[in-house]
Design an enzyme around this catalytic site. Structure first.
Site, PDB file in Angstrom:
ATOM      1  N   SER A  75       0.807  -1.112  -0.106  1.00  0.00           N
ATOM      2  CA  SER A  75       0.140  -0.049  -0.033  1.00  0.00           C
ATOM      3  C   SER A  75       0.784   1.347  -0.087  1.00  0.00           C
ATOM      4  O   SER A  75       0.570   2.427  -0.279  1.00  0.00           O
ATOM      5  CB  SER A  75      -0.963   0.030   1.203  1.00  0.00           C
ATOM      6  N   HIS A 115       1.102   4.000   6.835  1.00  0.00           N
ATOM      7  CA  HIS A 115       0.627   5.005   5.875  1.00  0.00           C
ATOM      8  C   HIS A 115       0.950   6.285   6.040  1.00  0.00           C
ATOM      9  O   HIS A 115       1.443   6.728   7.213  1.00  0.00           O
ATOM     10  CB  HIS A 115      -1.089   4.750   5.918  1.00  0.00           C
ATOM     11  N   ASP A 141      -8.000   6.115   4.514  1.00  0.00           N
ATOM     12  CA  ASP A 141      -8.074   4.797   5.625  1.00  0.00           C
ATOM     13  C   ASP A 141      -9.368   4.954   6.350  1.00  0.00           C
ATOM     14  O   ASP A 141      -9.316   3.911   7.361  1.00  0.00           O
ATOM     15  CB  ASP A 141      -6.707   4.752   6.450  1.00  0.00           C
TER      16      ASP A 141
END
Length: 163
Positions: A75, A115, A141
């Protein structure tokens, strides 16, 4: 137990004879076998305790409960790839800023997520809420957070990527 074959040759009757030869060799060493075993166990314990002390020292120095993490998904590609190691710090006095890469845990999930912070909301009283997104993901998210949670807080952060 040795069998005589041709004149002057001896063949071992079992694999235990090999160990018999090893036992004879050990008798020439200055310490008993029980002392050597004790020494090996003690040596192993020192290696394990040294590794634990280094890990606990890193936790204290970095302020993070997990100073080193492995990236588990794609990701964050191309910034980070699956299997990359990240070194983290988590000093509470450092403000969280947009663009920073954080590792966070969401309630109900055991695995931390790596992230980037995309939005930060800072209140006058110093409370900070922020939103994250993987660089390689299409959406933010919010779908990963626990039900009803739209923002993360500092308490959710395990650490910030430093290297």
């Amino acid at each position: 137990m040795v069998r005589a074959g041709a004149v002057g040759t001896h063949l071992p009757t079992s694999s235990l004879d090999i160990f018999g030869d090893l036992r004879k060799m050990n008798k020439r060493q200055p310490y008993s076998s029980s002392f050597r075993l004790y020494y090996q166990v003690l040596n192993f314990a020192m290696i394990v305790s040294s590794a634990l002390m280094i890990w606990k020292g890193l936790i204290v120095l970095t302020g993070s409960e997990s100073p080193i993490v492995v990236v588990l998904s794609g990701s964050m590609e191309p910034a980070f790839h699956r299997g990359d190691l990240l070194f983290l710090t988590n000093f509470r006095e450092d403000p969280i800023r947009a663009g920073e890469i954080v590792v966070f845990k969401v309630e109900g999930r055991d695995i931390p997520i790596v992230h980037r912070v995309i939005k930060v909301h800072e209140k006058d009283n110093g409370d900070i809420k922020f939103l994250t997104k993987g660089d390689n993901n299409e959406v933010d998210d919010r779908g990963l957070y626990k039900e009803g949670q739209n923002w993360l807080e500092k308490k959710d952060v395990v650490g910030r990527a430093r290297g």
